[in-house]
Write a protein that holds these residues in place. Structure first.
Motif, mmCIF file in Angstrom:
data_model
loop_
_atom_site.group_PDB
_atom_site.id
_atom_site.type_symbol
_atom_site.label_atom_id
_atom_site.label_comp_id
_atom_site.label_asym_id
_atom_site.label_seq_id
_atom_site.Cartn_x
_atom_site.Cartn_y
_atom_site.Cartn_z
ATOM 1 N N PRO A 143 0.786 -1.242 0.000
ATOM 2 C CA PRO A 143 0.000 0.000 0.000
ATOM 3 C C PRO A 143 0.815 1.287 0.000
ATOM 4 C CG PRO A 143 -0.153 -1.099 2.128
ATOM 5 C CD PRO A 143 0.511 -2.062 1.196
ATOM 6 N N TYR A 144 2.030 1.264 0.559
ATOM 7 C CA TYR A 144 2.818 2.490 0.645
ATOM 8 C C TYR A 144 3.791 2.660 -0.522
ATOM 9 C CZ TYR A 144 5.966 -0.913 2.840
ATOM 10 O OH TYR A 144 6.725 -2.026 3.096
ATOM 11 N N LEU A 145 3.682 1.780 -1.531
ATOM 12 C CA LEU A 145 4.469 1.911 -2.748
ATOM 13 C C LEU A 145 3.544 2.300 -3.900
ATOM 14 C CD1 LEU A 145 6.859 -1.190 -2.612
ATOM 15 C CD2 LEU A 145 7.309 1.146 -1.836
ATOM 16 N N ALA A 152 2.301 2.394 -7.954
ATOM 17 C CA ALA A 152 2.140 1.303 -8.924
ATOM 18 C C ALA A 152 3.490 0.930 -9.526
ATOM 19 C CB ALA A 152 1.169 1.731 -10.022
ATOM 20 N N ALA A 153 4.268 1.936 -9.948
ATOM 21 C CA ALA A 153 5.570 1.666 -10.542
ATOM 22 C C ALA A 153 6.500 0.984 -9.542
ATOM 23 C CB ALA A 153 6.200 2.961 -11.041
ATOM 24 N N GLU A 154 6.491 1.446 -8.299
ATOM 25 C CA GLU A 154 7.377 0.866 -7.281
ATOM 26 C C GLU A 154 6.994 -0.570 -6.962
ATOM 27 O OE1 GLU A 154 8.552 5.002 -4.914
ATOM 28 O OE2 GLU A 154 6.779 3.835 -4.310
ATOM 29 N N ASN A 155 5.690 -0.887 -6.985
ATOM 30 C CA ASN A 155 5.264 -2.271 -6.765
ATOM 31 C C ASN A 155 5.835 -3.189 -7.840
ATOM 32 O OD1 ASN A 155 3.132 -3.217 -4.612
ATOM 33 N ND2 ASN A 155 2.668 -1.059 -5.011
ATOM 34 N N VAL A 156 5.824 -2.729 -9.089
ATOM 35 C CA VAL A 156 6.371 -3.539 -10.183
ATOM 36 C C VAL A 156 7.883 -3.616 -10.086
ATOM 37 C CG1 VAL A 156 6.516 -3.792 -12.689
ATOM 38 C CG2 VAL A 156 4.417 -2.919 -11.652
ATOM 39 N N GLU A 157 8.530 -2.504 -9.771
ATOM 40 C CA GLU A 157 9.988 -2.470 -9.662
ATOM 41 C C GLU A 157 10.489 -3.371 -8.541
ATOM 42 O OE1 GLU A 157 11.216 1.586 -9.220
ATOM 43 O OE2 GLU A 157 10.067 2.223 -10.986
ATOM 44 N N LEU A 158 9.722 -3.454 -7.456
ATOM 45 C CA LEU A 158 10.146 -4.254 -6.305
ATOM 46 C C LEU A 158 10.361 -5.705 -6.693
ATOM 47 C CD1 LEU A 158 10.703 -4.447 -3.259
ATOM 48 C CD2 LEU A 158 8.263 -4.875 -2.929
ATOM 49 N N ALA A 159 9.473 -6.243 -7.517
ATOM 50 C CA ALA A 159 9.610 -7.641 -7.941
ATOM 51 C C ALA A 159 10.934 -7.861 -8.653
ATOM 52 C CB ALA A 159 8.447 -8.017 -8.857
ATOM 53 N N MET A 160 11.343 -6.889 -9.462
ATOM 54 C CA MET A 160 12.609 -7.024 -10.185
ATOM 55 C C MET A 160 13.805 -6.818 -9.273
ATOM 56 S SD MET A 160 11.661 -5.231 -13.825
ATOM 57 C CE MET A 160 10.521 -3.991 -13.180
ATOM 58 N N GLY A 161 13.673 -5.916 -8.305
ATOM 59 C CA GLY A 161 14.752 -5.706 -7.357
ATOM 60 C C GLY A 161 15.055 -6.959 -6.561
ATOM 61 N N PRO A 176 -1.865 2.282 -4.408
ATOM 62 C CA PRO A 176 -2.991 1.355 -4.589
ATOM 63 C C PRO A 176 -4.332 1.913 -4.133
ATOM 64 C CG PRO A 176 -1.061 0.148 -3.854
ATOM 65 C CD PRO A 176 -0.685 1.608 -3.822
ATOM 66 N N SER A 177 -4.342 2.701 -3.064
ATOM 67 C CA SER A 177 -5.607 3.258 -2.572
ATOM 68 C C SER A 177 -6.233 4.231 -3.560
ATOM 69 C CB SER A 177 -5.385 3.964 -1.228
ATOM 70 O OG SER A 177 -4.467 5.038 -1.379
ATOM 71 N N GLU A 178 -5.446 4.710 -4.517
ATOM 72 C CA GLU A 178 -5.924 5.660 -5.509
ATOM 73 C C GLU A 178 -6.315 4.983 -6.834
ATOM 74 O OE1 GLU A 178 -3.279 9.550 -4.359
ATOM 75 O OE2 GLU A 178 -2.237 7.901 -5.332
ATOM 76 N N LEU A 179 -6.229 3.655 -6.860
ATOM 77 C CA LEU A 179 -6.519 2.900 -8.079
ATOM 78 C C LEU A 179 -7.840 2.155 -7.945
ATOM 79 C CD1 LEU A 179 -2.988 1.292 -8.646
ATOM 80 C CD2 LEU A 179 -3.876 3.392 -9.680
ATOM 81 N N SER A 180 -8.497 1.932 -9.080
ATOM 82 C CA SER A 180 -9.693 1.089 -9.089
ATOM 83 C C SER A 180 -9.272 -0.365 -8.942
ATOM 84 C CB SER A 180 -10.457 1.274 -10.395
ATOM 85 O OG SER A 180 -9.714 0.712 -11.481
ATOM 86 N N ALA A 181 -10.240 -1.241 -8.689
ATOM 87 C CA ALA A 181 -9.934 -2.664 -8.549
ATOM 88 C C ALA A 181 -9.292 -3.217 -9.819
ATOM 89 C CB ALA A 181 -11.187 -3.445 -8.196
#
Length: 223
Positions: free
Chosen positions: A96-98, A100-109, A139-144
């Motif tokens: 929740p505190y990342l 959208a881009a950071e959530n995707v980047e985290l997987a690669m990191g 994430p809180s700013e995104l639709s489902a």
């Protein structure tokens, strides 16, 4: 690519046994899109998690690219999952505190991809799934539906050979569900093997093979 041979899974609760999987045989070829449908409680999630070595079967064998998962340690299983599998879940599981881009980047990191490359790849994936304007949103700013497309981008960020999706449209309206399944079909066209478990039968239009799981047993292929 993936084989299940006589796989059963029994959970013991107090003095009662619950058979989640019952002598399941399944062979997923490289590049297939297999959809397994069935009602709640039929064993779909257990089957998916067993494919990836997240659940160890009570009996039978799980073989991925010639490697029998039962012979691997927990560390070896984790490494295999990181190299071969991408996961999409019903509840998204975004941090929740990342953004959208950071959530995707985290997987690669976590897979050792450098920061510059992970940022570039994350941007390209979000654009591909229609989210370029939402990259810096939380994430809180995104639709489902947007959350699920971010989750799909994260799942394929490390270019897995197998994508596993557990009820990926369970929390979505029909229109948004269609968009998510279109994204999964696009990934399949790239050559990725896709296995989806769902109770959403209309999703079968994108699959190359449709199976049904009932009471832990994989029924004959149909449709």
């Amino acid at each position: 690519m993936i084989r299940l041979e006589g796989v059963s899974k029994v959970y013991r609760r107090n003095l009662r046994e619950v058979k989640a999987l019952d002598a399941v045989n399944l062979h997923v070829e490289r590049g297939e899109y297999v959809l397994i449908e069935g009602p709640s409680g039929s064993g779909k999630t257990t089957l998916l998690f067993t494919l990836a070595g997240l659940v160890r079967p009570t009996a039978g064998k799980v073989i991925v690219d010639g490697v029998q998962l039962g012979g691997l340690t927990a560390a070896e299983l984790a490494l295999l999952r990181r190299k071969k599998f991408g996961f999409v879940f019903q509840m998204f599981h975004l941090i929740p505190y990342l953004t959208a881009a950071e959530n995707v980047e985290l997987a690669m990191g976590l897979a050792g991809v450098g920061r510059a490359e992970s940022g570039e790849r994350a941007g390209a994936l979000l654009e591909r799934f229609g989210l370029s304007g939402r990259a810096e949103h939380f994430p809180s700013e995104l639709s489902a539906g947007e959350k699920q497309r971010v989750a799909i981008a994260r799942a394929v960020a490390n270019r897995p050979s197998i994508l596993l999706a557990d009820e990926p449209t369970g929390n979505l309206d029909p229109k948004t569900a269609h968009e998510v399944f279109a994204a999964l079909a696009e990934i399949h066209r790239d050559g990725t093997s896709v296995v989806v478990v769902t109770h959403d039968a209309p999703a079968a239009q994108n699959a190359t093979r449709l199976l049904r799981l009932e009471r832990g047993r994989l029924a004959a292929e149909h449709a």
